[in-house]
Motif scaffolding. Structure first.
Motif, PDB file in Angstrom:
ATOM      1  N   ASP A  92       0.822  -1.218   0.000  1.00 50.56           N
ATOM      2  CA  ASP A  92       0.000   0.000   0.000  1.00 50.56           C
ATOM      3  C   ASP A  92       0.850   1.260   0.000  1.00 50.56           C
ATOM      4  O   ASP A  92       0.447   2.283  -0.544  1.00 50.56           O
ATOM      5  CB  ASP A  92      -0.927   0.004   1.223  1.00 50.56           C
ATOM      6  N   GLY A  93       2.028   1.208   0.609  1.00 45.60           N
ATOM      7  CA  GLY A  93       2.877   2.395   0.688  1.00 45.60           C
ATOM      8  C   GLY A  93       3.622   2.726  -0.589  1.00 45.60           C
ATOM      9  O   GLY A  93       4.269   3.779  -0.669  1.00 45.60           O
ATOM     10  N   MET A  94       3.556   1.862  -1.574  1.00 45.65           N
ATOM     11  CA  MET A  94       4.254   2.106  -2.838  1.00 45.65           C
ATOM     12  C   MET A  94       3.330   2.836  -3.803  1.00 45.65           C
ATOM     13  O   MET A  94       2.189   2.434  -4.011  1.00 45.65           O
ATOM     14  CB  MET A  94       4.733   0.793  -3.461  1.00 45.65           C
ATOM     15  N   SER A  95       3.822   3.926  -4.380  1.00 46.24           N
ATOM     16  CA  SER A  95       3.008   4.692  -5.322  1.00 46.24           C
ATOM     17  C   SER A  95       2.917   3.965  -6.655  1.00 46.24           C
ATOM     18  O   SER A  95       3.737   3.091  -6.976  1.00 46.24           O
ATOM     19  CB  SER A  95       3.615   6.080  -5.534  1.00 46.24           C
ATOM     20  N   HIS A 118      12.465 -12.955 -13.877  1.00 46.35           N
ATOM     21  CA  HIS A 118      12.335 -13.246 -12.443  1.00 46.35           C
ATOM     22  C   HIS A 118      12.835 -12.077 -11.580  1.00 46.35           C
ATOM     23  O   HIS A 118      13.485 -12.297 -10.550  1.00 46.35           O
ATOM     24  CB  HIS A 118      13.113 -14.524 -12.083  1.00 46.35           C
ATOM     25  N   THR A 119      12.543 -10.861 -11.969  1.00 48.09           N
ATOM     26  CA  THR A 119      13.083  -9.704 -11.247  1.00 48.09           C
ATOM     27  C   THR A 119      12.050  -8.908 -10.463  1.00 48.09           C
ATOM     28  O   THR A 119      12.433  -8.126  -9.584  1.00 48.09           O
ATOM     29  CB  THR A 119      13.762  -8.746 -12.236  1.00 48.09           C
ATOM     30  N   TRP A 120      10.760  -9.060 -10.759  1.00 47.45           N
ATOM     31  CA  TRP A 120       9.788  -8.152 -10.138  1.00 47.45           C
ATOM     32  C   TRP A 120       9.719  -8.273  -8.610  1.00 47.45           C
ATOM     33  O   TRP A 120       9.665  -7.243  -7.929  1.00 47.45           O
ATOM     34  CB  TRP A 120       8.405  -8.333 -10.775  1.00 47.45           C
ATOM     35  N   PRO A 121       9.737  -9.460  -8.026  1.00 45.60           N
ATOM     36  CA  PRO A 121       9.735  -9.501  -6.558  1.00 45.60           C
ATOM     37  C   PRO A 121      10.924  -8.752  -5.946  1.00 45.60           C
ATOM     38  O   PRO A 121      10.772  -8.041  -4.942  1.00 45.60           O
ATOM     39  CB  PRO A 121       9.787 -10.998  -6.253  1.00 45.60           C
ATOM     40  N   THR A 122      12.100  -8.889  -6.558  1.00 48.33           N
ATOM     41  CA  THR A 122      13.274  -8.169  -6.059  1.00 48.33           C
ATOM     42  C   THR A 122      13.103  -6.671  -6.237  1.00 48.33           C
ATOM     43  O   THR A 122      13.422  -5.885  -5.327  1.00 48.33           O
ATOM     44  CB  THR A 122      14.539  -8.635  -6.802  1.00 48.33           C
ATOM     45  N   LEU A 149      13.189  -3.917  -3.250  1.00 47.14           N
ATOM     46  CA  LEU A 149      14.178  -2.843  -3.196  1.00 47.14           C
ATOM     47  C   LEU A 149      13.516  -1.475  -3.058  1.00 47.14           C
ATOM     48  O   LEU A 149      13.997  -0.608  -2.323  1.00 47.14           O
ATOM     49  CB  LEU A 149      15.054  -2.884  -4.447  1.00 47.14           C
ATOM     50  N   VAL A 150      12.410  -1.276  -3.777  1.00 47.66           N
ATOM     51  CA  VAL A 150      11.732   0.022  -3.722  1.00 47.66           C
ATOM     52  C   VAL A 150      10.990   0.186  -2.398  1.00 47.66           C
ATOM     53  O   VAL A 150      11.094   1.226  -1.735  1.00 47.66           O
ATOM     54  CB  VAL A 150      10.761   0.174  -4.907  1.00 47.66           C
ATOM     55  N   SER A 151      10.232  -0.830  -2.009  1.00 44.39           N
ATOM     56  CA  SER A 151       9.407  -0.701  -0.801  1.00 44.39           C
ATOM     57  C   SER A 151      10.252  -0.580   0.462  1.00 44.39           C
ATOM     58  O   SER A 151       9.827   0.035   1.444  1.00 44.39           O
ATOM     59  CB  SER A 151       8.446  -1.885  -0.689  1.00 44.39           C
ATOM     60  N   SER A 152      11.464  -1.131   0.437  1.00 47.16           N
ATOM     61  CA  SER A 152      12.348  -1.042   1.601  1.00 47.16           C
ATOM     62  C   SER A 152      13.131   0.267   1.645  1.00 47.16           C
ATOM     63  O   SER A 152      13.810   0.555   2.633  1.00 47.16           O
ATOM     64  CB  SER A 152      13.333  -2.220   1.591  1.00 47.16           C
ATOM     65  N   GLY A 153      13.086   1.032   0.547  1.00 47.46           N
ATOM     66  CA  GLY A 153      13.817   2.292   0.486  1.00 47.46           C
ATOM     67  C   GLY A 153      15.257   2.159   0.040  1.00 47.46           C
ATOM     68  O   GLY A 153      15.987   3.146  -0.007  1.00 47.46           O
ATOM     69  N   ASP A 177      15.723   4.308  -4.847  1.00 43.65           N
ATOM     70  CA  ASP A 177      14.801   5.439  -5.029  1.00 43.65           C
ATOM     71  C   ASP A 177      14.553   5.608  -6.524  1.00 43.65           C
ATOM     72  O   ASP A 177      15.418   6.080  -7.258  1.00 43.65           O
ATOM     73  CB  ASP A 177      15.427   6.714  -4.441  1.00 43.65           C
ATOM     74  N   VAL A 178      13.379   5.197  -6.979  1.00 40.93           N
ATOM     75  CA  VAL A 178      13.062   5.315  -8.407  1.00 40.93           C
ATOM     76  C   VAL A 178      12.422   6.655  -8.742  1.00 40.93           C
ATOM     77  O   VAL A 178      12.659   7.221  -9.811  1.00 40.93           O
ATOM     78  CB  VAL A 178      12.162   4.153  -8.894  1.00 40.93           C
ATOM     79  N   SER A 179      11.614   7.188  -7.845  1.00 39.31           N
ATOM     80  CA  SER A 179      10.906   8.438  -8.142  1.00 39.31           C
ATOM     81  C   SER A 179      11.840   9.634  -8.243  1.00 39.31           C
ATOM     82  O   SER A 179      11.483  10.656  -8.837  1.00 39.31           O
ATOM     83  CB  SER A 179       9.821   8.699  -7.091  1.00 39.31           C
ATOM     84  N   ALA A 180      13.051   9.518  -7.685  1.00 37.60           N
ATOM     85  CA  ALA A 180      14.008  10.624  -7.782  1.00 37.60           C
ATOM     86  C   ALA A 180      14.392  10.893  -9.233  1.00 37.60           C
ATOM     87  O   ALA A 180      14.887  11.979  -9.554  1.00 37.60           O
ATOM     88  CB  ALA A 180      15.263  10.301  -6.967  1.00 37.60           C
TER      89      ALA A 180
END
Length: 342
Positions: A139-142, A287-291, A295-299, A302-305
């Motif tokens: 839920d916290g991921m945009s 096989h990369t989406w779970p990783t 990586l994004v949800s844990s901070g 930073d992709v949005s930067a």
């Protein structure tokens, strides 16, 4: 209810059209597309009409960096439910060929990839997608972050192809979105140092903001005597950059080639042979989406930067031409349902 899409009827032009409402087949979900990142491949198809063997030969919908919300499901769907927020893997393999059964589904000869001719992409308000391409995000991921799991996956795959190990020194050539994301992945995987090179000061500044050491491309000449890295991630695709980077590798170094030059690449292999360097090519990911989501949800990444511009669907053409009009831009995101308010 309208289902608006940004359609490219001919090169260099976008029309907003109302498409029929998608109907889910078995194991399909209807996804309301919320965010679509603009990739260099989208711009290439829009401007030139081809990338390698893939040629635009009719109207095409672009966009393959995608996220959205499940609004309906078809028969047999068990992995997602209505209301789920999802990141979307854009390639749908046959799942039955030798490559798919060996786990190399990204090399499937029958792969259907969004926005790769003849298959339409996701710059549309609603689309039917195989549930196996959908990954529920926290839920916290945009939606923006979820969409950018696609270019992040390229960076993850590059690090895997280079067999990156914790404690190693990494060089990344090219400070575009994929280069900066690959650098962040390398850092998250435990690289002891990551240096990013580019010719554009704006992009180097962005890399500095994210805590990376930077270097102007070509600042150090080719040839032995400058070995300072174990791994090279070549993300620029510029002629000659791979050869320059290979000289920086120590004995037993590994390189992953992400950026693809439009012309053949000349390498001094007879001289580099004494270092026994390995060079791996990078074709999308597997096989990369779970990783990526982790990586994004844990901070840790930073992709949005990287996002410098945001557009509604009606301004898709502006998003596709952004790089040619605004040199100090990095990543554009299109919002088919409208740009969310802060």
């Amino acid at each position: 209810m309208s289902n608006l899409a940004a359609v490219m009827p001919e090169l260099g032009r976008i029309e907003i059209r109302d498409l029929p409402e998608p109907q889910p087949g078995p194991r399909d979900a209807i996804v309301a597309i919320e965010a679509v990142g603009v990739c260099g491949s989208d711009t290439a198809y829009f401007t030139y009409g081809r990338i390698g063997d893939w040629v635009v030969d009719g109207p095409l919908i672009l966009g393959h960096e995608v996220s959205g919300r499940v609004v309906a499901i078809g028969e047999g769907v068990t992995q997602v439910a209505v209301g789920d927020r999802v990141a979307i893997e854009p390639g749908t393999p046959c799942r039955d060929c030798e490559d798919c059964l060996a786990g190399r589904y990204h090399l499937c000869p029958r792969l259907k990839f969004l926005a790769t001719p003849p298959y339409d992409g996701a710059l549309v308000q609603r689309v039917a997608l195989d549930e196996r391409n959908l990954f529920v995000v926290p839920d916290g991921m945009s939606y923006e972050e979820a969409a950018l799991c696609e270019p992040l996956s390229v960076g993850i795959w590059a690090c895997r192809r280079a067999d990156l190990r914790a404690g190693e020194r990494v060089r990344v050539s090219g400070a575009g979105p994929v280069g900066i994301l690959a650098a962040q992945v390398a850092r998250a995987l435990g690289a002891s140092s990551v240096v990013i090179s580019d010719v554009a000061e704006f992009r180097l500044d962005k890399a500095r903001e994210l805590g990376f050491e930077v270097e102007h491309s070509g600042a150090i000449g080719e040839g032995p005597g400058h070995e300072d890295a174990d791994v090279l991630l070549e993300c620029s695709g510029a002629p000659g950059v791979l050869a320059q980077g290979l000289w920086r590798l120590r004995n037993g170094g590994r390189a992953a080639m992400v950026g693809m030059p439009k012309q053949d690449v000349s390498l001094p292999l007879s001289r580099l042979n004494v270092k026994e360097i390995s060079i791996a090519l990078v074709n999308r990911y597997a096989h990369t989406w779970p990783t990526a989501i982790s990586l994004v949800s844990s901070g840790r990444v930073d992709v949005s930067a990287l996002v410098t511009h945001r557009f509604p669907l009606e301004q898709t053409q502006d998003a596709l031409t952004l790089a040619s009009r605004v040199p100090d831009s990095l990543k554009a995101v299109v919002y088919p349902q409208g740009i969310p308010s802060e």
